[in-house]
Design an enzyme around this catalytic site. Structure first.
Site, PDB file in Angstrom:
ATOM      1  N   THR A 275     -50.500   1.977-118.283  1.00 30.59           N
ATOM      2  CA  THR A 275     -50.618   3.094-119.230  1.00 30.59           C
ATOM      3  C   THR A 275     -51.985   3.133-119.900  1.00 30.59           C
ATOM      4  O   THR A 275     -52.518   4.206-120.193  1.00 30.59           O
ATOM      5  CB  THR A 275     -49.509   2.977-120.296  1.00 30.59           C
ATOM      6  OG1 THR A 275     -48.258   3.114-119.645  1.00 30.59           O
ATOM      7  CG2 THR A 275     -49.637   4.020-121.379  1.00 30.59           C
TER       8      THR A 275
ATOM      9  N   THR B 282     -47.586  -2.425-119.235  1.00 30.13           N
ATOM     10  CA  THR B 282     -46.765  -3.270-120.113  1.00 30.13           C
ATOM     11  C   THR B 282     -45.394  -3.603-119.537  1.00 30.13           C
ATOM     12  O   THR B 282     -44.761  -4.564-119.984  1.00 30.13           O
ATOM     13  CB  THR B 282     -46.545  -2.577-121.476  1.00 30.13           C
ATOM     14  OG1 THR B 282     -45.919  -1.317-121.240  1.00 30.13           O
ATOM     15  CG2 THR B 282     -47.853  -2.385-122.212  1.00 30.13           C
TER      16      THR B 282
END
Ligand code: ASP
Length: 359
Positions: free
Chosen positions: A41, A120
């Site tokens: 991300t 993540t």
């Protein structure tokens, strides 16, 4: 005057010319940090500046991201980049982890520290793998983001800036791999992504964070127990030196979740597929026969809590990585037990603390 005498007389003038010609920033040496970028991300792009949760991960080249942090980041570190790949974290396999370890090691040959940018979703696994396999005690800091690079109020810029600041500080030398997210420093073994949306998603249950990065101020309150071996590199390193094992020889290790009335079929299927290690995350009375049949063929089992806590606080995903690495280096179950005690549940040795041996 001989040429030699002439050269000697000219030396001070030459030194002055070199000094004046040197770029101003070369006079104030900052640490060298290399970013090894894998995507996630943090390198994501969004259609609008408010698409906080709908975006495409792993899009922006790390060079472009770094350019956005200039000129301020140049005051912190002399940063170079390696674009390892640009994918979501879930798109990586153990074979990629193997290559990543070497990419980090190679970067550390010339850099003072490395930052790895990672998605993540599986960051905690990336972190623990690198913690177990990187042989250099120099700082390795993982970071990512919960919001893509291109939205307002993103955590991506601050996380990358702070990860570089932490790496450049050298404060985590001999810590192994750490995670920097949301200003907080987490040990690889303890970190856990606890929420799919919130920016304070990473927590270190039971043990707590190691410290914070507050603007340029790195504050460290505790360290992983392996720091005690910092003076003795042979002891500090783990036995999982990947230069001693071929990528193709890495064994398979899998996880089977236990729950009320769970059947034995998954264990049997993994056994028949040639899996060498199985982590049981929880148990079931129906596992017993399938487990015994697999064990008779040399499959090694580890049982772990489903709740990511308990005696050693090692979540099943990380237990699986430690089992996989152990089985890459031994098929002796006693040796596996020993490594689990040393690396799955490390403790400070208070009876013989090398850190306090210096007056
Ligand atoms: N949602 C993930 C992230 O936070 C995507 C990934 O893991 O690559 O980075």
């Amino acid at each position: 005057m001989t040429r030699l005498h002439w050269a000697i007389r000219m030396l001070p003038a030459l030194a002055l010319i070199l000094f004046l010609a040197a770029p101003a920033n070369a006079q104030e040496q900052v640490p060298r940090v290399t970013i090894v970028a894998t995507g996630g991300t943090i390198a994501g792009t969004s259609e609008t500046r408010t698409s906080f949760q709908s975006y495409r991960a792993g899009q922006l080249p790390i060079e472009e991201m770094l350019a956005d942090l200039q000129p301020e980041i140049g005051e912190v570190a002399d940063v170079s980049t390696v674009q390892f790949d640009n994918r979501g974290s879930g798109g990586y396999e153990v074979a990629d982890y193997y290559d990543l370890t070497f990419a980090v090691e190679e970067a550390l040959e010339t850099a003072d520290a490395v930052v790895v940018t990672v998605g993540t979703t599986t960051m905690e696994e990336f972190a623990y793998w690198l913690d177990l396999t990187v042989q250099s005690p120099k700082p390795v800091v993982l970071t990512g983001a919960m919001r893509p690079w291109t939205v307002i109020g993103t955590d991506a810029h601050a996380n990358l800036f702070n990860a570089i600041t932490l790496a450049a500080s050298g404060r985590t030398t001999c810590f192994g791999t750490v995670i920097l997210m949301n200003d907080e420093i987490h040990a690889a073994k303890e970190a856990w992504k606890s929420d799919d949306y919130r920016m304070n998603t990473f927590i270190s249950r039971l043990q707590g964070t190691l410290g914070y990065v507050d603007e340029r101020d790195v504050r460290v309150f505790r360290a992983p127990p392996r720091i005690q071996r910092c003076d003795d590199p042979a002891q500090w390193r783990t036995p999982f030196d990947l230069s001693r094992v071929a990528k193709e020889e890495l064994p398979r290790a899998e996880i089977v979740v236990g729950y009320q009335g769970a059947g034995p079929e998954a264990i049997t299927a993994f056994h028949e597929a040639g899996v060498e290690g199985i982590v049981l995350a929880g148990g079931s009375p129906y596992f017993r026969e399938a487990r015994e049949a697999a064990e008779a063929d040399g499959v090694i089992f580890r049982t772990q809590s489903r709740f990511r806590s308990g005696r050693d606080n090692l979540m099943p995903q990380k237990t699986r990585l430690l089992l996989l690495l152990s089985l890459a280096f031994t098929d002796d179950p006693d040796q596996v037990d020993e490594w689990f005690a040393l690396y799955g549940a490390p403790e400070f040795d208070l009876a013989d603390p090398p850190l306090t041996s210096n007056p």
